[in-house]
Design an enzyme around this catalytic site. Sequence first.
Site, PDB file in Angstrom:
ATOM      1  N   HIS A 148      82.075  51.717 115.997  1.00  0.00           N
ATOM      2  CA  HIS A 148      82.773  51.925 115.040  1.00  0.00           C
ATOM      3  C   HIS A 148      82.499  50.626 113.804  1.00  0.00           C
ATOM      4  O   HIS A 148      82.232  49.678 114.398  1.00  0.00           O
ATOM      5  CB  HIS A 148      84.288  51.844 115.119  1.00  0.00           C
ATOM      6  CG  HIS A 148      85.038  52.537 113.958  1.00  0.00           C
ATOM      7  ND1 HIS A 148      85.379  51.738 112.741  1.00  0.00           N
ATOM      8  CD2 HIS A 148      85.570  53.712 113.668  1.00  0.00           C
ATOM      9  CE1 HIS A 148      86.042  52.436 112.088  1.00  0.00           C
ATOM     10  NE2 HIS A 148      86.182  53.742 112.668  1.00  0.00           N
ATOM     11  N   ASP A 188      87.107  46.586 121.688  1.00  0.00           N
ATOM     12  CA  ASP A 188      87.638  47.511 120.743  1.00  0.00           C
ATOM     13  C   ASP A 188      88.441  48.734 121.640  1.00  0.00           C
ATOM     14  O   ASP A 188      87.817  49.513 122.171  1.00  0.00           O
ATOM     15  CB  ASP A 188      86.749  48.261 119.944  1.00  0.00           C
ATOM     16  CG  ASP A 188      87.151  49.127 118.844  1.00  0.00           C
ATOM     17  OD1 ASP A 188      88.581  49.456 119.168  1.00  0.00           O
ATOM     18  OD2 ASP A 188      86.528  49.684 118.135  1.00  0.00           O
ATOM     19  N   GLN A 233      90.444  53.545 120.894  1.00  0.00           N
ATOM     20  CA  GLN A 233      90.301  55.039 121.658  1.00  0.00           C
ATOM     21  C   GLN A 233      90.604  55.002 123.142  1.00  0.00           C
ATOM     22  O   GLN A 233      90.525  56.103 123.700  1.00  0.00           O
ATOM     23  CB  GLN A 233      88.953  55.428 121.219  1.00  0.00           C
ATOM     24  CG  GLN A 233      88.317  55.619 119.907  1.00  0.00           C
ATOM     25  CD  GLN A 233      89.259  56.715 119.198  1.00  0.00           C
ATOM     26  OE1 GLN A 233      89.799  57.475 119.880  1.00  0.00           O
ATOM     27  NE2 GLN A 233      89.231  56.754 117.692  1.00  0.00           N
ATOM     28  N   LYS A 262      97.127  55.540 116.631  1.00  0.00           N
ATOM     29  CA  LYS A 262      96.628  56.517 117.309  1.00  0.00           C
ATOM     30  C   LYS A 262      97.289  56.692 118.750  1.00  0.00           C
ATOM     31  O   LYS A 262      96.761  57.682 119.603  1.00  0.00           O
ATOM     32  CB  LYS A 262      95.110  56.140 117.811  1.00  0.00           C
ATOM     33  CG  LYS A 262      94.289  55.745 116.399  1.00  0.00           C
ATOM     34  CD  LYS A 262      92.628  55.054 116.838  1.00  0.00           C
ATOM     35  CE  LYS A 262      92.055  54.738 115.382  1.00  0.00           C
ATOM     36  NZ  LYS A 262      91.487  55.876 114.708  1.00  0.00           N
ATOM     37  N   CYS A 273      82.683  56.901 110.609  1.00  0.00           N
ATOM     38  CA  CYS A 273      82.497  55.315 110.556  1.00  0.00           C
ATOM     39  C   CYS A 273      81.467  54.953 111.711  1.00  0.00           C
ATOM     40  O   CYS A 273      81.620  53.760 112.156  1.00  0.00           O
ATOM     41  CB  CYS A 273      83.667  54.557 110.862  1.00  0.00           C
ATOM     42  SG  CYS A 273      84.902  54.988 109.354  1.00  0.00           S
TER      43      CYS A 273
END
Length: 408
Positions: free
Chosen positions: A121, A198, A201, A224, A362
Amino acid sequence: MNTLQIREMFPILHQEINGHPLVYLDNAATAQKPLQVIEAVKRYYEHDNANVHRGVHTLGSRATDVYEGARDKVARFLHARSTEEVVFVRGTTTAINIVAASYGRAVCQEGDEIVITPMEHHSNLIPWQQVAKATGATLKYIPLQEDGTISLEDAEQTITDRTKIVALTYVSNVLGVINPVRDIARIAHRHGAKILVDGAQSTPHMKVDVQDLDCDFYAFSGHKMCGPTGIGVLYGKKQLLEQMEPIEFGGEMIDHVDLYDSTWKELPWKFEGGTPIIAGAVGLGAAIDFLQEIGLDEIERHEKKLTAYAMDRLSAIGDLQIYGPRHERSGLITFNLGDIHPHDVATVLDAEGVAIRAGHHCCQPLMRRLNASATARASFYLYNTEEEVDRLVDSLIKTKEYFGYAIG
């Protein structure tokens, strides 16, 4: 607790869009909020609203208790060693920028390497571009296999003794790839590098144990995972956070201030300048309670089953191209339907009450690798059903009819 019972906890799902019951399949962008989270934020504002760490009055004490109580929940949720390793931030983007600006710029110099992947991303790409430009370090990429996955052999070849930082996503927001973070952390540490993960997700969809992963930094966003927007977390190993300088200065993060010099509070507060995101933290704590009540294992099982069903049904649609691995993937499917622009696909689906994402997500460098200017994406969560997948498929077939495609 079954899916229909879970759905009852989400007020926003019980509405019609353009005359159709809402099918919300944009969970990778943001998840919906259960009543427990909505009520927790409402209760804070109605009963405990005050600034934290400052006042000695009752409301200030109660606000501090619920704010720091949320930090305790996050630490246990991530299996951090202590709350000192949990910094509240605005979201994943802010967390990564703190590490890049504070740690990255301090340890990198000309000739050093920063290793990332082409699937990142922009939030885990641009900060490292800036570090490389500022320090003279080289930005290197672990290549992707044909299906978008990473091979450990390629990671071994890309990460060297000159590598200072490895930064990669746990789960791709486009390809659905679940990266072998634990193994890559082992490779990075063998070369003396640190690794940032990261987790935007991954955190909502699977159990995360930062000690088991042995990551040095881990970033995620509350919105999220059924929490409010504007709240996220930077996890960092204590010894690394202690050597880092804050990048935002002002109230709340100081210890002692003179006219010409100042000192900082201890961890984690030295990174939380200004009035913190108190209500957001309260909501995030409530979201963690909610997800743990359902069970992260159960959420992951449900999403795997639903994604497999969706893959089968979508694969039967002619002219529909799916990106990423066919198996061992997270609960999202990115696709294109013939030469119909993804924005047109999403517009027709919205007319049918089906909400998906369309665009470059993104991830512009990854889009170029896929030879696509944009893609459509359906992403699933704990409240989605097979019937909603059927609605998605039916709406895509209608889209083909609308644009004059042969149905198949």
